[in-house]
Scaffold this active site. Sequence first.
Site, PDB file in Angstrom:
ATOM      1  N   GLU A  32       0.871  -1.171   0.000  1.00 51.22           N
ATOM      2  CA  GLU A  32       0.000   0.000   0.000  1.00 51.22           C
ATOM      3  C   GLU A  32       0.913   1.228   0.000  1.00 51.22           C
ATOM      4  O   GLU A  32       1.803   1.329   0.847  1.00 51.22           O
ATOM      5  CB  GLU A  32      -0.868  -0.010   1.264  1.00 51.22           C
ATOM      6  N   ARG A 257       4.689 -12.728   9.791  1.00 48.79           N
ATOM      7  CA  ARG A 257       5.466 -11.549   9.427  1.00 48.79           C
ATOM      8  C   ARG A 257       6.803 -11.543  10.171  1.00 48.79           C
ATOM      9  O   ARG A 257       6.974 -12.205  11.185  1.00 48.79           O
ATOM     10  CB  ARG A 257       4.698 -10.257   9.660  1.00 48.79           C
ATOM     11  N   LYS A 267       4.239   1.020  10.175  1.00 48.78           N
ATOM     12  CA  LYS A 267       4.398   2.168   9.266  1.00 48.78           C
ATOM     13  C   LYS A 267       3.896   3.457   9.904  1.00 48.78           C
ATOM     14  O   LYS A 267       4.449   4.519   9.678  1.00 48.78           O
ATOM     15  CB  LYS A 267       3.581   1.922   7.993  1.00 48.78           C
TER      16      LYS A 267
HETATM   17  P1  ATP Z   1      -0.423  -1.403   6.601  1.00 46.82           P
HETATM   18  O1  ATP Z   1      -0.800  -1.443   8.033  1.00 46.82           O
HETATM   19  O2  ATP Z   1      -0.208  -0.037   6.083  1.00 46.82           O
HETATM   20  O3  ATP Z   1      -1.271  -2.272   5.707  1.00 46.82           O
HETATM   21  P2  ATP Z   1       1.637  -3.308   6.017  1.00 46.82           P
HETATM   22  O4  ATP Z   1       2.905  -3.446   6.764  1.00 46.82           O
HETATM   23  O5  ATP Z   1       0.703  -4.445   5.948  1.00 46.82           O
HETATM   24  O6  ATP Z   1       1.017  -2.030   6.629  1.00 46.82           O
HETATM   25  P3  ATP Z   1       1.570  -3.223   3.116  1.00 46.82           P
HETATM   26  O7  ATP Z   1       2.050  -2.170   2.229  1.00 46.82           O
HETATM   27  O8  ATP Z   1       0.129  -3.556   3.079  1.00 46.82           O
HETATM   28  O9  ATP Z   1       2.012  -2.826   4.579  1.00 46.82           O
HETATM   29  O10 ATP Z   1       2.442  -4.530   2.905  1.00 46.82           O
HETATM   30  C1  ATP Z   1       2.761  -5.055   1.647  1.00 46.82           C
HETATM   31  C2  ATP Z   1       3.052  -6.521   1.782  1.00 46.82           C
HETATM   32  O11 ATP Z   1       4.139  -6.722   2.658  1.00 46.82           O
HETATM   33  C3  ATP Z   1       1.871  -7.264   2.357  1.00 46.82           C
HETATM   34  O12 ATP Z   1       1.714  -8.468   1.636  1.00 46.82           O
HETATM   35  C4  ATP Z   1       2.254  -7.499   3.777  1.00 46.82           C
HETATM   36  O13 ATP Z   1       1.659  -8.669   4.260  1.00 46.82           O
HETATM   37  C5  ATP Z   1       3.781  -7.622   3.672  1.00 46.82           C
HETATM   38  N1  ATP Z   1       4.406  -7.249   4.938  1.00 46.82           N
HETATM   39  C6  ATP Z   1       4.249  -6.128   5.643  1.00 46.82           C
HETATM   40  N2  ATP Z   1       4.947  -6.143   6.795  1.00 46.82           N
HETATM   41  C7  ATP Z   1       5.588  -7.331   6.826  1.00 46.82           C
HETATM   42  C8  ATP Z   1       6.474  -7.970   7.755  1.00 46.82           C
HETATM   43  N3  ATP Z   1       6.838  -7.380   8.894  1.00 46.82           N
HETATM   44  N4  ATP Z   1       6.946  -9.195   7.443  1.00 46.82           N
HETATM   45  C9  ATP Z   1       6.589  -9.792   6.299  1.00 46.82           C
HETATM   46  N5  ATP Z   1       5.762  -9.255   5.387  1.00 46.82           N
HETATM   47  C10 ATP Z   1       5.256  -8.041   5.637  1.00 46.82           C
HETATM   48 MG    MG Z   2      -1.271  -4.134   4.635  1.00 48.92          MG
END
Ligand code: ATP
Ligand code: MG
Length: 557
Positions: A32, A257, A267
């Site tokens: 995102e 994660r 974030k």
């Molecule tokens: P938000 O709360 O803004 O959704 P987010 O960390 O989920 O934060 P995204 O941009 O939606 O951010 O994440 C993109 C991809 O990265 C998603 O598939 C998410 O599952 C993965 N991702 C995010 N944080 C982690 C993490 N700490 N470890 C592994 N994968 C992650």
């Molecule tokens: Mg997300």
Amino acid sequence: MSSESVDFIREHINADLAKGRYDRVHTRFPPEPNGYLHIGHAKSICLNFGIARDYNGLCNLRFDDTNPTKEEVEYVDSIMEDVRWLGFDWEDRLFYASDYFDQLYAWAEKMVLAGQAYVCDLTADEVREHRGTLTSPGRNSRFRDRSADENLDLFRRMRAGEFPDGSRTLRAKVDMASPNFNMRDPVMYRILHATHHRTGDKWCIYPTYDYTHGQSDSLEGITHSICTLEFENHRPLYDWYVKTLGIHHSRQIEFARLNLTYTMMSKRRLLELVKEGVVEGWDDPRMPTICGFRRRGYTPEAIRNFCAKIGVAKVDSVIDLALLEHCLRDDLNRRAARVMAVLNPLKIVITNYPEGSVDELEAVNNPEDPAMGMRKVPFSREIWIEQDDFKEDPPKGFYRLSPGKEVRLRWAYLITCTNVVKDPATGAIVEVHCTYDPATRGGNAPDGRKVKSTIHWVSAARALQAEVRIYDNLFTVPDPSDVPQGQDYKINLNPKSLEVLPCCRVEPSLADAKVQDRLQFERLGYFCVDRDSKPGKLVFNRTVSLRDSYAKVEKKK
Ligand code: ATP
Ligand code: MG
């Protein structure tokens, strides 16, 4: 795909291919654009692009841009730069969920006409009251049984902008009694009069994540939609939408994660640290962002190797930051040239060395890699050594320089301390006098006498001035979000996470060092040239120290 190192996701994929559920592998990385990528995202990037590579498949980059209020073009650009820097390529497959807004809207109308979705006018409070609890079912909205015609008319008017934000939603008609909250008539569209970074003011209704994600996967022909564990409870809904619409069905697989000690990955909080000026920006070398690691001097290879080492699992865990640093040292040890730099200089005068003369000594650039060759290091009557490497009254076991003692200068000569010159007013040491043994050129005595210590140095006549920034963890505790009730996570910030050393001296071979060049300063650690460096003003970041606590752990096992 070799069978060793097969994780549970690859096991599922192997089974799907064997069963003929899919005849190819196509993944996606769906960030995102509401912040910069961090090390957790790197895990997901390595997983998705890595699987595509291993199976001769494809991986798309898709911006999940359904929330117009928090998204910015700056984030889109940075995300693309970071994915490329990590070494991955989406080729011509760059997509935006917002590209599918027309299709998603058309599908929503279809569901309305089929009686599978309805416009609901409950207020936020009422929605909460109707939702039920973990142990009791929810209650149907009194708007649930509107006719298809009435729903279609209202939905079209929502789109046309007739209603204020939050006054109505479009909801899927699933099951208010489902034990899974996500199935209790989830919202598909909400009214939001906001400008979107790509679609501008075309829309004043926006689809939710759940209504968008599976259908976007479907439109792109994704076979395996890999996401983090918090979406496990959303999978029934993911499946319900694509089944209800009768479209290509990607398989969602969840993994744990990445959590790292001493590291905050939310974030929202990272944005807060940037906005409040706690750090210098998203690429502050203390940030866990990909651009922060890049500026700090990390290599993409080290990060990829780390992601390979930690693997993927179905259960949440916390990885030791020392492992990431271990992977980094492992890589830099082989690739970083070794040079000499003095961070806290103390002047040494070699009293028997002819004034004005310079000796060019041979130094090995990296003993790990003979191909990196040799260089010349100038030696002169005055040199700088580290303040710590001299003690006037040495404690027991101190083998470095002290009055009457002999040490080796790396690549140069054996020197013996003869005299300490002090400021008569303050008593502070101004310089230290030594003699050198000309027969020890290169560092060894022809008579075979041994010295216990080798110290680094730079020629005072030829040294370059540099600023060196020493970083420590941004947080003082392994779990930065662990705070007493009512307190803020910022109480765990490390007040000493940055130390600036403005008057360092480095050897002249660094005159042409370029931003991002990575080096080992002998005995001190790995460093890289910061983007603040300018001709005449070198600035280095300490990437990581030399001490590998993880390697010790490994050895003990
Ligand atoms: P938000 O709360 O803004 O959704 P987010 O960390 O989920 O934060 P995204 O941009 O939606 O951010 O994440 C993109 C991809 O990265 C998603 O598939 C998410 O599952 C993965 N991702 C995010 N944080 C982690 C993490 N700490 N470890 C592994 N994968 C992650
Ligand atoms: Mg997300």
